[in-house]
Design an enzyme around this catalytic site. Structure first.
Site, PDB file in Angstrom:
ATOM      1  N   GLU A  54       0.793  -1.055   0.068  1.00  0.00           N
ATOM      2  CA  GLU A  54      -0.006  -0.051  -0.005  1.00  0.00           C
ATOM      3  C   GLU A  54       0.934   1.305  -0.055  1.00  0.00           C
ATOM      4  O   GLU A  54       0.448   2.305  -0.463  1.00  0.00           O
ATOM      5  CB  GLU A  54      -0.887   0.036   1.395  1.00  0.00           C
ATOM      6  CG  GLU A  54      -1.715  -1.158   1.100  1.00  0.00           C
ATOM      7  CD  GLU A  54      -2.639  -1.384   2.513  1.00  0.00           C
ATOM      8  OE1 GLU A  54      -3.959  -1.138   2.462  1.00  0.00           O
ATOM      9  OE2 GLU A  54      -1.969  -1.334   3.604  1.00  0.00           O
ATOM     10  N   ASP A 242     -11.981  -5.967  -3.009  1.00  0.00           N
ATOM     11  CA  ASP A 242     -13.052  -6.780  -2.947  1.00  0.00           C
ATOM     12  C   ASP A 242     -14.311  -6.258  -2.520  1.00  0.00           C
ATOM     13  O   ASP A 242     -14.466  -5.045  -2.170  1.00  0.00           O
ATOM     14  CB  ASP A 242     -12.415  -7.938  -2.235  1.00  0.00           C
ATOM     15  CG  ASP A 242     -12.125  -7.467  -0.754  1.00  0.00           C
ATOM     16  OD1 ASP A 242     -13.007  -7.465  -0.144  1.00  0.00           O
ATOM     17  OD2 ASP A 242     -10.994  -7.170  -0.604  1.00  0.00           O
TER      18      ASP A 242
HETATM   19  N1  ADE Z   1      -8.826  -4.892   3.265  1.00  0.00           N
HETATM   20  C1  ADE Z   1      -9.068  -5.421   1.955  1.00  0.00           C
HETATM   21  N2  ADE Z   1     -10.189  -6.132   1.858  1.00  0.00           N
HETATM   22  C2  ADE Z   1     -10.825  -6.360   3.087  1.00  0.00           C
HETATM   23  C3  ADE Z   1     -11.674  -6.979   3.610  1.00  0.00           C
HETATM   24  N3  ADE Z   1     -12.703  -7.771   3.168  1.00  0.00           N
HETATM   25  N4  ADE Z   1     -11.813  -7.018   5.173  1.00  0.00           N
HETATM   26  C4  ADE Z   1     -10.889  -6.277   5.704  1.00  0.00           C
HETATM   27  N5  ADE Z   1     -10.037  -5.412   5.382  1.00  0.00           N
HETATM   28  C5  ADE Z   1      -9.819  -5.518   4.073  1.00  0.00           C
END
Ligand code: ADE
Length: 277
Positions: A54, A242
């Site tokens: 990141e 996601d």
């Molecule tokens: N960072 C990226 N995706 C995530 C997720 N689904 N839950 C927690 N942190 C995340």
């Protein structure tokens, strides 16, 4: 006679020392308002992430003068777009990001904190590769969890359910994100933080329907809560890897690198816009 000279020199030295101390005090206390605001202008901005991926883009763009290691974190002191910054990877989760926030504030006297990274999209309209800027942040796993499976997040446990980001920083981050990705891909809203990677569609629905959460991640609220304890302004910029549902792992693996860089590009634009002011 020798003793007399000795006594005289001690007396003279003490008088000189006292005089210099009183000059020091005078010059400190008589700092003009211009000098005070010059000092404020030089305060670095803290830029924080949880993971190397990141921060990779921003560290490539930055000029780093010094790396200061404290509490297991490397604080990269330097400039971005000619402006002073301290860039640091905090580690994953609430405790590491909270500790790192306190160090940024206490040791580096940062003027504000920008958290940049990735998250899972919660609001139905927030898609993978979209960006959410935090208007406010909350813990989604802090509170009560009963035998009946009931989860309650409430003021019995925390002084407030959510903490507001700095309105000016939110606006700056939103503008920068729109410049980088276009208006259709940028949202402002509540970001929820917990110590779990979220991959559960039912819980995501609960977060959206109960709290109007836009994105879920693992650090934003702990940074925000600590920053607000010190009255330090903050904003969280999150790029979606996601949808925090049953397909979250697969989506995350496909997207985490690209969307991490997108978040870094938004921070660069944010700094460019500040430099141009
Ligand atoms: N960072 C990226 N995706 C995530 C997720 N689904 N839950 C927690 N942190 C995340």
């Amino acid at each position: 006679m020798k003793n007399g000279i000795k006594l005289l020199s001690v007396l003279l030295a003490s008088v000189l020392l006292l005089a210099s101390c009183s000059t020091m005090n005078t010059s400190e206390s008589s700092m003009s308002m211009d000098e005070v605001s010059a000092k404020t202008a030089e305060q670095p901005l803290g830029i924080m992430s949880a993971m190397d991926v990141e921060l990779a883009f921003l560290l490539e763009q930055a000029t780093i003068d010094e790396v200061v290691s404290i509490g297991g974190n490397d604080f990269n002191v330097g400039t971005l777009e000619g402006q002073p910054v301290v860039i640091v990877k905090a580690g994953v989760g609430k405790s590491l990001s909270a500790a790192c926030t306190a160090i940024l504030i206490d040791e580096f006297d940062v003027s504000g904190i920008v958290f940049t990274g990735i998250a899972g999209g919660v609001a139905p309209e927030v898609d993978i590769t979209d960006v959410v800027i935090s208007t406010h942040v909350m813990f989604h796993d802090y509170g009560y969890f009963g035998n009946d499976g009931k989860v309650a997040i409430g003021t019995d446990f925390v002084s407030k359910v959510d903490v507001e980001s700095d309105a000016d920083m939110v606006e700056e981050a939103y503008e920068a994100a729109v410049e980088v990705l276009g208006e259709d891909k940028v949202y402002e809203g509540l970001i929820a933080t917990g110590d779990q990677f979220m991959a559960n569609a039912e819980y995501v629905d609960y977060l959206y329907n109960t709290y109007d959460v836009y994105a879920v991640e693992m650090e934003g609220a702990s940074v925000g809560y600590v920053a607000s304890q010190y009255d330090v302004p903050f904003v969280v910029i999150r790029s979606m890897s996601d949808k925090a549902d049953g397909l979250a792992h697969e989506a995350y693996n496909n997207w985490y690198s690209v969307v991490s860089d997108n978040s870094g590009k938004i921070v660069m634009q944010f700094m460019k816009n500040r430099a141009a002011e």
